[in-house]
Design a protein around this motif. Structure first.
Motif, mmCIF file in Angstrom:
data_model
loop_
_atom_site.group_PDB
_atom_site.id
_atom_site.type_symbol
_atom_site.label_atom_id
_atom_site.label_comp_id
_atom_site.label_asym_id
_atom_site.label_seq_id
_atom_site.Cartn_x
_atom_site.Cartn_y
_atom_site.Cartn_z
ATOM 1 N N GLU A 20 18.527 15.989 27.156
ATOM 2 C CA GLU A 20 18.643 14.692 27.844
ATOM 3 C C GLU A 20 19.579 14.799 29.056
ATOM 4 O O GLU A 20 19.303 14.256 30.114
ATOM 5 C CB GLU A 20 19.203 13.597 26.911
ATOM 6 C CG GLU A 20 18.504 13.452 25.576
ATOM 7 C CD GLU A 20 18.825 14.565 24.589
ATOM 8 O OE1 GLU A 20 19.981 15.017 24.548
ATOM 9 O OE2 GLU A 20 17.907 14.997 23.873
ATOM 10 N N MET A 21 20.697 15.512 28.865
ATOM 11 C CA MET A 21 21.662 15.675 29.960
ATOM 12 C C MET A 21 21.035 16.459 31.112
ATOM 13 O O MET A 21 21.160 16.098 32.284
ATOM 14 C CB MET A 21 22.927 16.378 29.447
ATOM 15 C CG MET A 21 23.934 16.714 30.545
ATOM 16 S SD MET A 21 24.469 15.300 31.525
ATOM 17 C CE MET A 21 25.692 14.590 30.424
ATOM 18 N N GLU A 23 17.878 16.812 31.869
ATOM 19 C CA GLU A 23 16.864 16.000 32.549
ATOM 20 C C GLU A 23 17.527 14.968 33.467
ATOM 21 O O GLU A 23 17.093 14.763 34.605
ATOM 22 C CB GLU A 23 15.985 15.295 31.512
ATOM 23 C CG GLU A 23 14.824 14.546 32.146
ATOM 24 C CD GLU A 23 13.956 13.803 31.132
ATOM 25 O OE1 GLU A 23 13.286 12.843 31.556
ATOM 26 O OE2 GLU A 23 13.944 14.162 29.935
ATOM 27 N N ALA A 24 18.603 14.357 32.972
ATOM 28 C CA ALA A 24 19.319 13.355 33.793
ATOM 29 C C ALA A 24 19.899 13.995 35.047
ATOM 30 O O ALA A 24 19.860 13.413 36.144
ATOM 31 C CB ALA A 24 20.430 12.714 32.968
ATOM 32 N N ARG A 27 17.086 14.641 37.515
ATOM 33 C CA ARG A 27 16.708 13.365 38.153
ATOM 34 C C ARG A 27 17.766 12.923 39.178
ATOM 35 O O ARG A 27 17.454 12.296 40.181
ATOM 36 C CB ARG A 27 16.527 12.269 37.099
ATOM 37 C CG ARG A 27 15.268 12.426 36.257
ATOM 38 C CD ARG A 27 15.099 11.265 35.286
ATOM 39 N NE ARG A 27 13.996 11.499 34.364
ATOM 40 C CZ ARG A 27 12.713 11.264 34.653
ATOM 41 N NH1 ARG A 27 12.382 10.789 35.843
ATOM 42 N NH2 ARG A 27 11.766 11.497 33.763
ATOM 43 N N ALA A 28 19.027 13.285 38.911
ATOM 44 C CA ALA A 28 20.124 12.896 39.820
ATOM 45 C C ALA A 28 20.192 13.783 41.059
ATOM 46 O O ALA A 28 20.911 13.482 42.001
ATOM 47 C CB ALA A 28 21.454 12.951 39.071
ATOM 48 N N ALA A 59 10.922 15.406 34.185
ATOM 49 C CA ALA A 59 11.456 14.662 35.339
ATOM 50 C C ALA A 59 10.469 14.626 36.504
ATOM 51 O O ALA A 59 10.696 13.920 37.494
ATOM 52 C CB ALA A 59 12.771 15.285 35.787
ATOM 53 N N LEU A 326 27.030 14.938 34.848
ATOM 54 C CA LEU A 326 26.070 14.071 35.532
ATOM 55 C C LEU A 326 26.718 13.358 36.724
ATOM 56 O O LEU A 326 26.165 13.336 37.825
ATOM 57 C CB LEU A 326 25.489 13.048 34.543
ATOM 58 C CG LEU A 326 24.489 12.035 35.132
ATOM 59 C CD1 LEU A 326 23.290 12.748 35.758
ATOM 60 C CD2 LEU A 326 24.030 11.059 34.051
ATOM 61 N N GLN A 330 25.795 13.365 40.794
ATOM 62 C CA GLN A 330 25.564 12.112 41.534
ATOM 63 C C GLN A 330 26.495 11.993 42.741
ATOM 64 O O GLN A 330 26.059 11.626 43.842
ATOM 65 C CB GLN A 330 25.772 10.914 40.592
ATOM 66 C CG GLN A 330 24.682 10.805 39.530
ATOM 67 C CD GLN A 330 25.046 9.839 38.398
ATOM 68 O OE1 GLN A 330 26.232 9.586 38.142
ATOM 69 N NE2 GLN A 330 24.040 9.310 37.719
#
Length: 477
Positions: A20-21, A23-24, A27-28, A59, A326, A330
Motif C-alpha cells: 500500500e505504501m 503504491e501510494a 501515485r505521489a 497505480a 510518502l 509529496q
C-alpha cells in the motif's frame, strides 16, 4: 498525469516495502525505484522488484527499477564493544592482518590493500569524514595514524583517502553475482559504485550483457561519481555510460564539501551536452527521515538541482528507513514543480551554431523548435529505442514530450528522462494508421482536445530503430 518534468528516484527499504505504501508513493510521483544491493539477499531483491511491478500496475504508471551495486567495501572491521571513542591526538592503528575485534588502540580492515595504498603524510577520513586520521607510518600490514579529529567510530564504517587514490576495483565478486540477480529481475538500470574510468563501466556493461542475454535484456548503466579520480575522467566515463549519478556523499569526503556544488553543476551540464541522463543524490531531504517537513536549505538544494537541469532527484534513507516516506515524495514533487515553473527557456540560444549530422537527431530538434514557437500542446515521438525522446529531453521546453513505444523495456527506461512521459502503444506498420492511432491515444488520455496543435515525429519504414525521419504538425479536429 502529473505535469512535473523532473523525475523522482526513491530507495526501497523497510519503511516503503508494504504494497500500500509503495503504491501510494508511486501515485505521489515516484518514477524510479532504487534497490540498494548493499543490503539484503538476492531473493529479497527479486521479491521487491515484483512488489514494484505490481504496485506500478495498480497505480497505472510505468516505473523503472534501478539496481544499485555495493561496490568495494573500503571499511574498518568490527570492535569488541561495537564502537570506540577516539580522542584527538591519540594514536590508532589500522591493521590489515588483525583478526581479533578492535579496541581504542586499533582495528582490523575489511579492505586489505590499505597499507599499499597509503603513505606517511596522507589523510584518511572515516565515517563520512567525521573522523580524520593523519598517517604517520606504514609498517608491513599496519597503518599507524594520529587522530586529528576524534569522535565515535563503530563497526564497519567507511574509509576514504583525502584526494582519492585507493586502488579498490569498482566491481567486486559480490557485484558480479548481484549483476546476475539484477538481470534475472530485468532491472532497467544498473548503478555502478566507485568507477574510476571508462574501463570500469565497459566491464560492467559486458557483465550485464552476458548475464542479461538469457533474459533478452540490456539495462541502462549509471556511473556513480564518488571518487576524486573520476572527476578528470568524467567525459570518458560519460561516453561509456548511459548516465551518471552525482553521488555527493563519498565525493564530498574525497574532494571536500566546498567543492561539490560547483562540481554538481558541471556534471549536470556535461551529461546533458553528451545526451546522457543525470541523477542528483545524497541528503536531499535528509531531515525528513525524522521530521514531516524539510528544512529551507533542503528545499533550495532540490530546487537548485532542478534549475541546473538534472533529470532526477534521489531519495535514500528518507524513503528506505524514514518515518515519513510518502510525505517526503509529496514534498519533493511540489518543490520540483515550483522550480520548473520558474525556469527560463532558451531554445533559440541552444540551437545557435549547432549542427547535426544525424537525420533522426535533426528531426528531434526540429520538433522542439517548431512546437515551442507554435505554442503546441504536446510533442509526440513514436520511438522504438527511446533515443528521439532522450535527445528532445536534453533541452528545456515547457511542453510535455510523450514517447509512444511498443516496447515495455523502452517505456521503463524512459521513465528516468526529464520531461518525457513514456506510454505503451501498439502501433501499426502503416504510417498513416499509426499517426491516427497516436492521436486517438492522446485524445483518450485527455492530453489533446479539439483545436489543439501538437508535433509528432516518426520513422519510415515504421519500427526501424534509429529511423526517425519525419516531423508532422497536426491540429486536432
Amino acid at each position: 498525469m502529473p505535469r512535473r518534468a523532473t523525475k523522482i528516484v526513491a530507495t526501497l527499504g523497510p519503511a516503503s516495502s508494504a504494497p500500500e505504501m509503495l503504491e501510494a508513493m508511486i501515485r505521489a510521483g515516484v518514477n524510479v525505484v532504487r534497490l540498494n544491493f548493499s543490503h539484503g539477499k538476492a531473493q529479497d531483491h527479486i521479491d521487491r522488484a515484483n512488489l514494484v511491478r505490481e504496485a506500478a500496475q495498480r497505480a497505472g504508471r510505468e516505473v523503472a527499477i534501478m539496481a544499485d551495486l555495493q561496490g568495494p567495501k573500503i571499511r574498518v572491521g568490527k570492535f569488541a564493544e561495537g564502537k570506540v571513542m577516539l580522542e584527538p591526538g591519540a594514536t590508532f592503528v589500522l591493521d590489515a592482518s588483525r583478526a581479533e575485534p578492535g579496541d581504542v588502540h586499533g582495528v582490523g580492515l575489511d579492505y586489505k590493500e590499505l597499507p599499499r595504498d597509503v603513505k606517511a603524510g596522507d589523510v584518511l577520513l572515516l565515517n563520512d569524514g567525521l573522523i580524520v586520521l593523519a598517517v604517520d607510518a606504514v609498517r608491513g600490514e599496519q597503518v599507524h595514524t594520529t587522530v586529528r579529529q576524534g569522535g565515535e567510530l563503530s563497526n564497519n564504517k567507511g574509509i576514504n583517502k583525502q584526494g582519492g587514490g585507493l586502488t579498490a576495483p569498482a566491481l567486486t565478486a559480490k557485484d558480479m553475482e548481484d549483476i546476475r540477480t539484477a538481470m534475472s529481475l530485468c532491472a532497467d538500470y544498473v548503478a555502478v559504485s566507485f568507477p574510476k574510468n571508462a574501463t570500469d563501466m565497459e566491464m560492467a556493461r559486458q557483465l550485464c550483457n552476458v548475464a542479461g542475454a538469457e533474459h533478452r535484456h540490456k539495462p541502462g548503466l549509471i556511473a556513480k561519481i564518488e571518487r576524486a579520480e573520476a572527476i578528470p575522467r568524467l567525459e570518458e566515463i560519460l561516453a561509456a555510460s548511459d548516465g551518471i549519478m552525482v553521488a555527493r556523499g563519498d565525493l564530498a569526503v574525497e574532494v571536500g564539501n566546498a567543492t561539490v556544488p560547483a562540481l554538481q553543476k558541471r556534471m549536470i551540464k556535461l551529461a546533458r551536452a553528451h545526451d546522457k541522463v543525470v541523477i542528483t543524490a545524497t541528503q536531499m531531504m535528509e531531515s525528513m527521515i525524522t521530521h514531516p517537513v524539510p528544512t529551507r536549505a533542503e528545499v533550495s538544494d532540490v530546487a537548485n538541482a532542478v534549475l541546473d537541469g538534472t533529470d532526477a532527484v534521489m531519495l535514500s534513507a528518507e524513503t528506505a528507513a524514514g518515518k515519513f516516506p510518502l510525505e517526503t515524495v509529496q514534498e519533493m514533487a511540489k518543490i520540483c514543480e515550483a522550480a520548473e515553473r520558474a525556469e527560463h527557456v532558451e531554445l533559440d540560444a541552444d540551437f545557435m551554431g549547432q549542427t547535426f549530422d544525424r537525420i533522426d537527431q535533426t528531426i528531434a530538434m526540429g520538433a522542439l523548435f517548431t512546437a515551442h514557437h507554435m505554442g503546441a500542446k504536446a510533442i509526440v515521438a513514436l520511438t522504438e529505442s527511446g533515443s528521439t525522446a532522450l535527445w528532445m529531453s536534453r533541452h528545456r521546453v515547457h511542453i510535455p514530450i510523450y514517447a509512444l513505444t511498443t516496447k515495455v523495456s523502452s517505456q521503463r527506461r524512459m521513465a528516468l528522462y526529464r520531461n518525457v512521459r513514456p506510454l505503451l502503444m501498439d502501433t501499426a506498420t502503416d504510417r498513416d494508421t499509426a499517426l491516427a492511432q497516436a492521436e486517438s491515444h492522446l485524445k483518450h488520455r485527455n492530453i489533446v482536445s479539439a483545436g489543439d496543435v501538437y508535433a509528432i515525429t516518426c520513422g519510415e519504414p515504421m519500427g526501424a530503430p534509429g529511423g526517425t525521419n519525419m516531423l508532422k504538425i497536426c491540429r486536432v479536429d
